[in-house]
Design a protein around this motif. Structure first.
Motif, PDB file in Angstrom:
ATOM      1  N   VAL A 104       0.839  -1.263  -0.138  1.00  0.00           N
ATOM      2  CA  VAL A 104       0.134   0.029   0.073  1.00  0.00           C
ATOM      3  C   VAL A 104       0.794   1.268  -0.176  1.00  0.00           C
ATOM      4  O   VAL A 104       0.786   1.973  -0.880  1.00  0.00           O
ATOM      5  CB  VAL A 104      -0.956  -0.116   1.165  1.00  0.00           C
ATOM      6  CG1 VAL A 104      -1.840   1.429   1.542  1.00  0.00           C
ATOM      7  CG2 VAL A 104      -1.959  -1.243   1.209  1.00  0.00           C
ATOM      8  N   GLY A 105       2.150   1.099   1.089  1.00  0.00           N
ATOM      9  CA  GLY A 105       2.870   2.626   1.021  1.00  0.00           C
ATOM     10  C   GLY A 105       3.414   2.578  -0.357  1.00  0.00           C
ATOM     11  O   GLY A 105       3.592   3.561  -0.905  1.00  0.00           O
ATOM     12  N   TRP A 106       3.872   1.720  -0.977  1.00  0.00           N
ATOM     13  CA  TRP A 106       4.627   1.643  -2.214  1.00  0.00           C
ATOM     14  C   TRP A 106       3.989   2.032  -3.316  1.00  0.00           C
ATOM     15  O   TRP A 106       4.497   2.938  -4.203  1.00  0.00           O
ATOM     16  CB  TRP A 106       5.489   0.299  -2.727  1.00  0.00           C
ATOM     17  CG  TRP A 106       6.548   0.397  -3.456  1.00  0.00           C
ATOM     18  CD1 TRP A 106       7.844   1.091  -3.448  1.00  0.00           C
ATOM     19  CD2 TRP A 106       6.897  -0.606  -4.696  1.00  0.00           C
ATOM     20  NE1 TRP A 106       8.416   0.856  -4.553  1.00  0.00           N
ATOM     21  CE2 TRP A 106       8.053  -0.301  -5.190  1.00  0.00           C
ATOM     22  CE3 TRP A 106       6.190  -1.772  -5.070  1.00  0.00           C
ATOM     23  CZ2 TRP A 106       8.785  -0.888  -6.378  1.00  0.00           C
ATOM     24  CZ3 TRP A 106       6.890  -2.335  -6.196  1.00  0.00           C
ATOM     25  CH2 TRP A 106       7.847  -1.915  -6.714  1.00  0.00           C
ATOM     26  N   GLY A 107       2.628   1.668  -3.326  1.00  0.00           N
ATOM     27  CA  GLY A 107       1.711   2.042  -4.309  1.00  0.00           C
ATOM     28  C   GLY A 107       1.181   3.632  -4.280  1.00  0.00           C
ATOM     29  O   GLY A 107       0.938   4.249  -5.282  1.00  0.00           O
ATOM     30  N   ILE A 108       1.169   4.020  -3.015  1.00  0.00           N
ATOM     31  CA  ILE A 108       0.857   5.446  -2.749  1.00  0.00           C
ATOM     32  C   ILE A 108       2.235   6.217  -3.046  1.00  0.00           C
ATOM     33  O   ILE A 108       2.029   7.202  -3.883  1.00  0.00           O
ATOM     34  CB  ILE A 108       0.428   5.522  -1.307  1.00  0.00           C
ATOM     35  CG1 ILE A 108      -0.713   5.035  -0.839  1.00  0.00           C
ATOM     36  CG2 ILE A 108       0.241   7.289  -0.952  1.00  0.00           C
ATOM     37  CD1 ILE A 108      -1.299   5.098   0.436  1.00  0.00           C
ATOM     38  N   SER A 109       3.219   5.901  -2.675  1.00  0.00           N
ATOM     39  CA  SER A 109       4.368   6.979  -2.947  1.00  0.00           C
ATOM     40  C   SER A 109       5.545   6.730  -4.011  1.00  0.00           C
ATOM     41  O   SER A 109       6.166   7.694  -4.465  1.00  0.00           O
ATOM     42  CB  SER A 109       5.361   6.925  -1.384  1.00  0.00           C
ATOM     43  OG  SER A 109       5.921   5.723  -1.378  1.00  0.00           O
TER      44      SER A 109
END
Lengths: 160, 161
Positions: A104-109
């Motif tokens: 989720v973090g990688w996909g957001i940032s």
């Protein structure tokens, strides 16, 4: 103290220079591969540019050759005396939960740890926000897991 | 007959930089591993560095304290290596247009997720996949799939950049 946690004073004088040389190559590669740009990672995740497959592919292939050579043909590492082993971690539900949260973090940032350091090197100072976020996240999970394990221990003691 | 997708559509920026860059990332990892037998991941840096400033036992385990100095050197040299690239290729000074909340919030989740999941794109992705380690293959498949879904949802909501 275990062999894998050798204290500073026993360290071979070439240990840190080798780590620095490896880190320079690593960072140069992250810059050249464009992975230090969050936009490039996001383009990959949005199926607009599949180039990142080649970064992960050649990166793990070259590293894989080194792991195979070390494990199968060499006895112990010249700078540490450690024996060569594959990078194996035990599997538990944390591996899945952590993968989901990281995803989720990688996909957001569009940013992961190594690429974030490299991004700073290409002068992308806004990435300091992402690095600060990563430190906060690592700190928060440490607090939370400490609290949880203390509670578990208390619950175990109090259980009849 | 026209092909359904062309090479140019899949790889609008070509592939050589990706392939060569990835190989150099692997070469850096390989050099450290062959010299020291240490599989160098980038995200342990967070916990090992927190041990300088936090008394929490979780951050002060022997493996973090013993490796924290060289992990700082490793991280600084990643920054320096990328700077050498950027200056050499005239790419220095580029800045992202990704919004601040995506960097900060996404970074926070990356910090939580890589630490709970025992590794990141280099530890699991490069070293773990290179080791054909089942745990790493599962972790990489998980974060890759979830990241694709997340990024596509944000895109469909019109979040850009």
């Amino acid at each position: 103290m275990s062999r894998n946690a050798e204290p500073e004073r026993d360290r071979h004088p070439l240990f840190v220079p080798l780590v620095v040389a490896g880190g320079l190559l690593f960072g140069f590669g992250l810059g050249l591969s464009r992975m230090a740009r969050p936009e490039v990672v996001l383009d990959f995740l949005q199926f607009e540019d599949f180039g990142l497959l080649f970064v992960l592919g050649t990166g793990s292939l070259v590293a894989g050759v080194a792991f195979a050579i070390g494990v199968n043909f060499l006895d112990s590492a010249p700078l540490t005396g450690r024996s060569y082993a594959r990078r194996l971690k035990s599997f538990d539900r944390n591996v899945l939960a952590g993968g989901v949260v990281f995803g989720v973090g990688w996909g957001i940032s569009g940013i992961c740890p190594g690429a974030a350091y490299a991004s700073l090197g290409i002068g992308n100072y806004p990435i300091l926000l992402a690095i600060a976020g990563m430190f906060l996240g690592a700190y928060a999970q440490g607090i939370w897991r400490t609290y949880r394990s203390e509670n578990d221990a208390t619950a175990a003691v109090n259980a009849d | 007959m026209e092909p359904l997708v062309t090479f140019g559509e899949l790889f609008p920026y070509g592939i050589w930089r990706y392939a060569v860059g990835g190989a150099l990332i692997g070469l850096g990892t390989a050099a450290i591993y062959l010299g020291t037998a240490v599989p160098a991941g980038a995200s342990t840096f967070f916990e090992s560095t927190l041990s300088y400033v936090s008394d929490l036992p979780r951050f002060n385990r022997a493996k973090y304290v013993a490796s924290r100095d060289w992990r700082v050197a490793f991280t600084l040299s990643i920054v320096a290596g990328a700077a050498v690239y950027a200056v050499g290729f005239g790419d220095f000074g580029w800045t992202t247009r990704v919004s601040w909340w995506r960097l900060l919030g996404g970074g926070f989740l990356v910090g939580v997720g890589t630490r709970i999941g025992k590794g990141c794109t280099s530890g699991h992705g490069i070293c773990g996949v290179g080791s054909v380690a089942p745990t790493s293959l599962v972790n990489v498949a998980t974060f890759l799939g979830v990241a694709i879904v997340t990024a596509q949802i944000l895109q469909s909501l019109g979040v850009s950049p």
